[in-house]
Design a protein around this motif. Structure first.
Motif, PDB file in Angstrom:
ATOM      1  N   LYS A 183     -20.338  11.404 -19.680  1.00 39.62           N
ATOM      2  CA  LYS A 183     -19.304  10.957 -18.753  1.00 39.62           C
ATOM      3  C   LYS A 183     -18.140  11.929 -18.831  1.00 39.62           C
ATOM      4  N   LEU A 184     -17.582  12.247 -17.676  1.00 42.89           N
ATOM      5  CA  LEU A 184     -16.442  13.157 -17.653  1.00 42.89           C
ATOM      6  C   LEU A 184     -15.280  12.604 -18.467  1.00 42.89           C
ATOM      7  N   SER A 185     -15.058  11.294 -18.396  1.00 42.95           N
ATOM      8  CA  SER A 185     -13.924  10.688 -19.099  1.00 42.95           C
ATOM      9  C   SER A 185     -14.029  10.834 -20.612  1.00 42.95           C
ATOM     10  N   MET A 186     -15.243  11.043 -21.146  1.00 46.53           N
ATOM     11  CA  MET A 186     -15.439  11.174 -22.585  1.00 46.53           C
ATOM     12  C   MET A 186     -15.400  12.627 -23.040  1.00 46.53           C
ATOM     13  N   ASP A 187     -15.314  13.563 -22.111  1.00 46.33           N
ATOM     14  CA  ASP A 187     -15.311  14.969 -22.467  1.00 46.33           C
ATOM     15  C   ASP A 187     -13.965  15.370 -23.068  1.00 46.33           C
ATOM     16  N   THR A 188     -13.997  16.205 -24.078  1.00 40.89           N
ATOM     17  CA  THR A 188     -12.769  16.583 -24.774  1.00 40.89           C
ATOM     18  C   THR A 188     -11.835  17.400 -23.889  1.00 40.89           C
ATOM     19  N   GLU A 189     -12.360  18.031 -22.845  1.00 42.67           N
ATOM     20  CA  GLU A 189     -11.522  18.847 -21.971  1.00 42.67           C
ATOM     21  C   GLU A 189     -10.933  18.051 -20.805  1.00 42.67           C
ATOM     22  N   ALA A 190     -11.309  16.791 -20.687  1.00 40.61           N
ATOM     23  CA  ALA A 190     -10.855  15.981 -19.548  1.00 40.61           C
ATOM     24  C   ALA A 190      -9.614  15.169 -19.915  1.00 40.61           C
ATOM     25  N   TYR A 191      -8.722  15.037 -18.945  1.00 37.27           N
ATOM     26  CA  TYR A 191      -7.514  14.231 -19.103  1.00 37.27           C
ATOM     27  C   TYR A 191      -7.544  13.103 -18.088  1.00 37.27           C
ATOM     28  N   ILE A 192      -7.382  11.878 -18.581  1.00 33.55           N
ATOM     29  CA  ILE A 192      -7.378  10.709 -17.694  1.00 33.55           C
ATOM     30  C   ILE A 192      -5.939  10.421 -17.308  1.00 33.55           C
ATOM     31  N   ASN A 193      -5.651  10.504 -16.021  1.00 34.92           N
ATOM     32  CA  ASN A 193      -4.293  10.299 -15.537  1.00 34.92           C
ATOM     33  C   ASN A 193      -4.018   8.867 -15.126  1.00 34.92           C
ATOM     34  N   SER A 194      -5.042   8.166 -14.666  1.00 34.32           N
ATOM     35  CA  SER A 194      -4.836   6.798 -14.194  1.00 34.32           C
ATOM     36  C   SER A 194      -6.167   6.075 -14.158  1.00 34.32           C
ATOM     37  N   ASN A 195      -6.089   4.776 -13.960  1.00 34.06           N
ATOM     38  CA  ASN A 195      -7.293   3.956 -13.849  1.00 34.06           C
ATOM     39  C   ASN A 195      -7.536   3.515 -12.415  1.00 34.06           C
ATOM     40  N   TYR A 196      -7.014   4.276 -11.460  1.00 27.54           N
ATOM     41  CA  TYR A 196      -7.198   3.929 -10.062  1.00 27.54           C
ATOM     42  C   TYR A 196      -8.615   4.261  -9.611  1.00 27.54           C
ATOM     43  N   ILE A 197      -8.944   3.824  -8.421  1.00 23.04           N
ATOM     44  CA  ILE A 197     -10.281   4.003  -7.884  1.00 23.04           C
ATOM     45  C   ILE A 197     -10.501   5.461  -7.489  1.00 23.04           C
ATOM     46  N   VAL A 198     -11.607   6.011  -7.954  1.00 22.62           N
ATOM     47  CA  VAL A 198     -11.996   7.378  -7.594  1.00 22.62           C
ATOM     48  C   VAL A 198     -12.599   7.362  -6.195  1.00 22.62           C
TER      49      VAL A 198
END
Length: 850
Positions: free
Chosen positions: A199-214
């Protein structure tokens, strides 16, 4: 100007000029073969600045498979192929007609074509972004290659929710492989045979900015992004060095890479998953992947297996790995401790707190189960289904998972001792006597079968013999994606024999229960599903059970045993919105109401746009919006309409007529779409603003009429003391008196602008024509502020005046007759549309509080 007029005419007259390379456009009655354009490497169309070309290409210079491709010229990289799963020979023909593109092989055999189009094709254009577009005579887009991606997306291309990339088999074979990159409303997922491994959200290089709908994934000059609200909101991002052109590609090995072109070569910027051992088939079927870091990746066979022709096979030569569903003649080979499976990190255990024997029985009872992992300390039971990939060495010192692989034939020497392995040994005496007693045994078996057939299936279930269930009961195991399956006895114990009823709806009663792990749940005992079979029921449950969103009540499990159908939901302590909004408890503050509206809108947007299978709720109302301890809303009963038989679905018109939430199209036999839910949401939004029901009788509202400034005292909407609030809302909107609509109990704690925002959104949702209503994604955008508020179209709301007038007439008639219920007689027969206003089925009789 003269040249531009002459250019298309030239192509209509001379469509087969050998070797002529068109620039940017070609026109109908054009045909091309690899031979005609061999001097141009099969290319017959280039973009304006020659960044991309469209060609009939044979990757790797192999001579058998040719594809219509879009190619990045400078790097000679294929970014899209039309007929990837239907290659043609070197004599195949690509044609452009007014009906679209067709690809035919030798002898005119059609191999691929664009779908039917709404109008005739005027031209085919290749853009500087690498997008093939079919244009109509107004230069409108009829079809685009960007909307049908293969294994690659490029800068400027969107990969929306619900679409996916599919890997190629190899660099030379562009056919669809086994790996997929799918976009959900919350993440980007890599999957192999429907099993998630990254999952992209679990990748160390990814930053989660919000929990809004993709809404879609895209790559641009600064990185890889998951966007919401039409690129105005970044949900997840991977920041990369600035680059004008880059591609994201799902490779044949199952890795997702993002690369930029430096002018001479591709520079890889992003690679996932970074741990090669977490790629599902890196070491083949049941191969053991070891990542020694300094020594690199190596493949071997786990305990109980050895290598034969580069495949891992059981040490016992009598065993072999199953390749299809097999429900008899099997045993298990243990993998030993210290092994893991890639999918375990991305899936919930089938069961918690069970011993090894129970976990084995769960796999043994499911012919699609190919193995299982069991945790000794937690009692977690994971099952491996569909396809077996590689296993990997575990670096987790605290993990006590141990795996077992199902094998066929022969006695068990390494496996779990249990019923499945014990039944492998066939007595020698039986083998000797069988030829002489065959007819006798067949006759005896036939008699026993006849006797068994005569027994009631319900009695078998009451005896609790799991292995005696009918074959139809076993069908539940053949359906991928099912949530946890409970036995009826478990739920009977959890509810103390269904002692505490907390709701009653049209589908059945709801009971409070406590599972063995002390989890409190709500258990819906469904009684109104007619004769729907287990398999059909479980197929729909598989769809509903795999839908997860913060604003949807989670389905934790189900029971399909005999004729019993039960659904197990998470328990919502705060009850339903109607109790909080219309009850005698503390007043909901404006911000709480707004948050409930926004959360509900997000949940509906996910159902309509974020699921693989679109779900229309059909019964949006406060009773079906539940609140947790923090007043976060969760929509319940979504998808239950899918469980109705076709005959029962015809009852929707009457079942959904709940106090004015019914959209007009239900009553005109028009097509039902997600816009039906939008209408119902608009009604809920008005109730959140006002704190009152949309339709009130004098007996219900007289105390409010004396005190409410917004109680509906308009001459046209409530002249007799009865209130049809939607019409009152329309009238106050026309006069700009939005505070007149706000709940008076808020006592000035809401501004005019805040009330105006919700009222305008609500009225837009109530447009009579479904096409004029916004979709729920747009509603979310308007509530969040990312999209400007759309002004309601008054002409499309005039039907509310008719409803309001009839409501007042019927209410007056009821008052004269001393009636205390909604009229269903002559007053409502004047028009079918009145059914939406007058017919009333108590909410608790439909789905009720959860």
């Amino acid at each position: 100007m003269g040249y531009s007029l002459f250019f298309p005419t030239f192509f209509l007259v001379c469509p087969l000029v050998s070797g002529f390379l068109s620039s940017e456009f070609i026109y109908p009655n054009f045909t091309a073969t690899e031979y005609h354009f061999i001097d141009n490497d099969g290319a017959f169309l280039v973009s304006r600045n020659s960044t991309f070309k469209s060609a009939i290409s044979n990757p790797g210079a192999q001579k058998t498979n040719f594809y219509l491709c879009v190619i990045h010229v400078e790097s000679n990289t294929i970014i899209w192929s039309a007929n990837r799963d239907a290659p043609i020979s070197d004599s195949g023909v690509v044609s452009l007609t007014t009906n679209g593109i067709t690809i035919a092989d030798q002898g005119g055999v059609l191999r691929w074509s664009t779908p039917p189009l709404p109008s005739s094709v005027y031209a085919l254009k290749l853009t500087e972004l690498g997008n093939l577009i079919l244009l109509d005579h107004s230069n409108g887009s009829l079809w685009e290659s960007f909307h049908h991606p293969t294994d690659t997306i490029v800068t400027g291309q969107h990969l929306p929710v619900g679409t996916y990339l599919s890997s190629a088999v190899s660099d030379n074979n562009l056919s669809s492989g086994d790996y997929m990159l799918t976009i959900s409303t919350s993440d980007a997922l890599l999957q192999w045979h429907n099993q998630t491994y990254w999952k992209l959200s679990m990748d160390t290089e990814a930053y989660i900015n919000s929990n809004y709908i993709v809404e879609y994934m895209a790559i641009n000059r600064t990185g890889l992004y998951l966007f919401g609200q039409n690129e105005s909101l970044v949900v997840i991002q991977v920041i990369l060095s600035p680059a004008d052109f880059r591609i994201a590609k799902l490779g044949a090995s199952g890795h997702l890479t993002v690369s930029r072109y430096s002018g001479t070569k591709w520079d890889q910027e992003f690679f996932a998953p970074t741990d090669d051992c977490k790629t599902p088939f890196i070491c083949g079927r049941v191969g053991l992947c070891n990542d020694g870091l300094s020594s690199g990746l190596s493949c071997s066979c786990p305990s109980g297996f050895h290598v034969v022709s580069q495949d891992c096979v059981p040490n016992n030569g009598s065993y072999y790995l199953p390749f299809s569903c097999n429900s008899s003649g099997f045993s298990y080979v243990g993998l030993g401790y210290g092994t893991e499976y890639f999918a375990n990190d991305f899936s919930e255990p089938l069961r918690y707190h069970v011993n090894l024997s129970v976990c084995e029985d769960l796999c043994s009872g499911d012919c699609s189960c190919l193995g299982f992992f069991h945790g000794n300390s937690t009692g977690s039971c994971y099952v491996l289904e569909s396809e077996l990939g590689s296993v990997m060495s575990s670096n987790d010192a605290e993990s006590d998972l141990v795996g077992y692989i199902k094998v066929l034939a022969g006695p068990s020497t390494n496996g779990v001792t249990g019923a499945s392995s014990r039944r492998q040994k066939i007595p020698v005496a039986a083998l000797v006597l069988l030829p002489f007693t065959g007819f006798f045994l067949l006759g005896a078996l036939g008699f026993l079968w006849w006797k068994r057939w005569g027994l009631s299936k319900s009695k078998e279930i009451k005896l609790g013999r799991r292995n005696s269930h009918s074959s139809e009961d076993l069908d539940v195991f053949y359906i991928p994606g099912l949530p946890k399956r409970f036995d009826y006895d478990e739920l009977e114990v959890a509810t103390d024999n269904f002692k505490t009823q907390i709701g009653l709806g049209g589908f059945g009663a709801v009971y409070k229960g406590t599972l063995l792990d002390k989890t409190i749940v709500a258990i819906k005992k469904i009684t109104n599903l007619g004769v729907q079979g287990r398999k059909e029921f479980c197929t729909e449950i598989a769809v509903i059970g795999n839908i997860h969103h913060v604003n949807l009540v989670r389905l934790k499990g189900f029971c399909a045993q005999g004729r019993k159908r039960l659904l197990v939901y998470e328990y919502m302590n705060h009850g339903s919105l109607d109790r909080t909004l219309f009850g005698s408890g503390p007043v909901l503050e404006w911000q709480e109401r707004f948050d409930i509206a926004l959360g509900t809108a997000r949940g509906l947007a996910y159902l309509h746009n974020g699921c693989e299978h679109k779900i229309i709720h059909c019964d949006v109302k406060p009773e079906n919006i539940l609140l947790d301890d923090h007043l976060q809303p969760k929509i319940s009963d979504f998808g239950l309409s899918k469980l109705l038989s076709p005959e029962q679905s015809g009852l929707f018109t009457t079942m959904r007529g709940t106090r004015g939430y019914l959209a007009p199209e239900w009553l005109t036999n028009s097509a039902i779409s997600e816009k039906t839910d939008v209408y119902s949401f608009g009604m809920v939004l008005l109730e959140l603003v006002s704190g009152r029901k949309n339709c009130l009788l004098r007996s219900q509202s007289h105390s409010m009429d004396d005190n409410e400034s917004g109680g509906g005292h308009s001459s046209s909407s409530s002249g007799s003391g009865f209130g049809y609030y939607p019409l009152f809302a329309l009238e106050m909107h026309e006069q700009g008196k939005y505070l007149e609509l706000a709940d008076p109990t808020l006592q000035g704690r809401v501004t005019r602008e805040e009330a105006e925002k919700l009222v305008c959104v609500a009225l837009c949702c109530l447009h009579e024509e479904p096409a004029l209503r916004p979709n729920m994604v747009s509603v979310v955008g308007m509530l969040e502020g990312g999209i400007p508020i759309i002004q309601p179209i008054i002409e499309s709301l005039n039907f509310l005046r008719f409803y309001g007038r009839r409501f007042t007439e019927a209410s007056t008639l009821m008052e004269l007759n001393g009636s205390t219920s909604y009229p269903l007689g002559n007053a409502s027969r004047n028009t079918s549309g009145l059914h939406a206003v007058f017919s009333y089925v108590p909410s608790q009789q439909i789905s009720g509080p959860r």
